[in-house]
Each structure stands twice: as structure tokens, then as C-alpha cells.
Design a protein around this motif. Structure first.
Motif, PDB file in Angstrom:
ATOM      1  N   ILE A   1       0.823  -1.275   0.072  1.00 51.65           N
ATOM      2  CA  ILE A   1      -0.010   0.005  -0.151  1.00 51.65           C
ATOM      3  C   ILE A   1       0.647   1.294   0.103  1.00 51.65           C
ATOM      4  CG2 ILE A   1      -1.832   1.540   1.234  1.00 51.65           C
ATOM      5  CD1 ILE A   1      -2.674  -1.316   2.668  1.00 51.65           C
TER       6      ILE A   1
ATOM      7  N   THR B   1      -8.458  -0.928   2.100  1.00 53.64           N
ATOM      8  CA  THR B   1      -7.422  -1.546   1.446  1.00 53.64           C
ATOM      9  C   THR B   1      -6.684  -2.481   1.966  1.00 53.64           C
ATOM     10  OG1 THR B   1      -7.059   0.813   0.190  1.00 53.64           O
ATOM     11  CG2 THR B   1      -5.320  -1.037  -0.267  1.00 53.64           C
TER      12      THR B   1
ATOM     13  N   VAL C   1      -2.968   4.913  -2.008  1.00 55.16           N
ATOM     14  CA  VAL C   1      -4.052   5.531  -1.177  1.00 55.16           C
ATOM     15  C   VAL C   1      -3.524   6.980  -1.148  1.00 55.16           C
ATOM     16  CG1 VAL C   1      -5.941   5.320   0.449  1.00 55.16           C
ATOM     17  CG2 VAL C   1      -4.645   3.422  -0.443  1.00 55.16           C
TER      18      VAL C   1
END
Length: 259
Positions: A191, A232, A251
Motif C-alpha cells: 500500500i 485497502t 491511497v
């Protein structure tokens, strides 16, 4: 697909998650999301008292949690932690490599020791902990590894050279993990948070010039909240992502999409 079937894909009940650097900040937000999705948590930080305090707060909220304080740059401590998990019958199903530090100054002013400290914490630590987790996941034929990258996995800004190098390394370490471990039922993904409201970014948040520049760059026109990483993270930790591997999901409020 029925509603129950679709939501069950994201259920983490019966899973145990180790989130490094989870006594506060982004790691704490991810750990809280996992707990609400049903996971048992292993909370990690460098401060034993703060780590235990976080565990007590999780337990008071009705979640399963235990403390495992260690510094991710201490390889012996990492190896010992996993030996303890083995001895206590704790199988780490989900690993989130979140622990990280920042150090800001021009590249020409960085000492080699300062450079190494950032690289060791943000990149080498993720390798060592990922290696120890994978040694246990491979025989089981399953596991989820989530590495926390950054916008700096793709772009550079002045004064954060070692961090940029480390987070770029995280992106390709994630690919290396996927390539080597996918055949063993392990999914390794990353991420990349954008600019989040965290303690690490406090100096930037209080700088009007930087904040004005940032608002001109982010299509969403605001800083991100740590809890906005949770969806996520749960997706990548759950059965909803069993054929997603080697990817970095950003993100970032659309920042990387904007010219």
C-alpha cells in the motif's frame, strides 16, 4: 453473489495478524481495522510500555491482542520473536510491514550512518521480518504480506532521499516476494499512502507554504486520514485478494494521477 458471500470475503476471523509499528499512527489504524474484521492482533512497537498500553485498549474493546515489542532493525530480536510464536503455537497469517522512520535534510548533508538508519528501518526490516514470516507460511501453503510503501515509491521530493530510496525498494521487494512465494499460496502486495494526518507529518502540516502547495497538487484537496487505509489493507489481507500479487495500491487522494 449474495451479500453474506460478498462480505465473508473480507472476514478475518480466525486469522492472526502481526502489524509492525502498530502502537500508534498508520499501523494502529490498520490494526484496529483488522481487529474489527475479526483478526487476532500481535501489536508491535519499540516502546514496551506503549505497546502494552495499546494491547490493553484493544482488549478493553473486546478484541484479541497481545504485545510483541521489538525494533525491526534488530535481526536477533526479530528471529527471537518468531521463535516465540513457534513455541506458543502462534501462526502469523497476515504480516503488515509498517514500521518506518523519516529523516529530512539535503542529500549532500546526510551522513552514511543516517542513510543506513533510514534504509535499515524502512526496507531491510521489511525484508527480515518478511523472510521469517515466509519461512512459516510456505509450509502452510498460505499467507498474506502487506508492505507499506509511499508516494515516494514512485516520486521524489527534496530532503527525503534515503526514505525515497527505501520506499522505492519496498515496491520492488514486494514484487520479489510475490515472484518467489506466490506458488506457495502467499500473496505479497503493498500500500502506498499519500499525505496522511500522522505524527510523522506534523512538521509538514504546520508549514503553510507546504500545505498550500500540497492542496494545489491533490485532486481531493485534503490530507488523508489513517483510517482511510483500512479498507485497502483488509482487502489485501483477506480472501478477496487471493489472485492479487506483487501490486502496490496507492491511497493518495488522486495525487499520482495529476500532472
Amino acid at each position: 453473489m449474495s451479500e453474506n458471500m460478498s462480505t465473508s470475503l473480507f472476514d478475518l476471523s480466525g486469522k492472526t495478524a502481526l502489524v509492525t509499528g502498530s502502537s500508534r499512527g498508520l499501523g494502529r489504524a490498520i490494526a484496529e481495522g483488522f481487529a474489527k474484521a475479526g483478526a487476532r492482533l500481535v501489536i508491535n512497537g519499540t516502546d514496551p510500555a506503549r505497546t502494552q498500553a495499546a494491547v490493553e485498549e484493544f482488549r478493553a474493546a473486546g478484541h484479541q491482542a497481545e504485545a510483541c515489542p521489538f525494533n525491526v532493525t534488530d535481526e536477533d530480536a526479530v528471529v527471537s520473536a518468531f521463535a516465540r510464536f513457534d513455541a506458543e503455537g502462534i501462526a502469523i497469517d497476515i504480516l503488515v510491514n509498517n514500521a518506518g522512520i523519516q529523516h529530512r535534510k539535503p542529500l549532500v548533508e546526510f551522513t552514511t550512518d543516517e542513510w543506513r538508519r533510514v534504509i535499515e528501518t524502512n526496507l531491510t526490516g521489511a525484508f527480515v521480518i518478511g523472510r521469517e514470516a515466509a519461512k512459516r507460511m510456505i509450509p502452510r501453503g498460505s499467507g498474506k504480506i502487506i508492505n507499506i510503501g509511499s508516494l515516494a515509491s514512485e516520486l521524489a521530493r527534496p530532503t527525503v532521499g534515503p526514505y525515497t530510496a527505501a520506499k522505492g525498494g519496498i515496491r520492488n521487494l514486494t514484487k520479489a516476494m510475490a515472484v518467489e512465494w506466490a506458488a506457495h499460496g502467499i500473496q505479497a502486495n503493498a500500500i502506498g499512502p499519500g499525505y496522511m494526518l500522522t505524527d510523522m507529518n506534523q512538521a509538514l502540516m504546520s508549514n503553510p507554504d507546504f500545505n498550500n502547495w500540497l492542496m494545489s497538487r491533490i485532486p481531493s484537496k485534503r490530507w488523508g486520514r489513517p483510517d482511510e487505509l483500512v479498507g485497502t489493507a483488509i482487502f489485501l489481507a483477506s480472501d478477496a485478494s487471493t489472485y492479487v500479487n506483487g501490486q502496490t495500491i496507492y491511497v493518495d487522494g488522486g495525487m499520482l494521477a495529476a500532472m
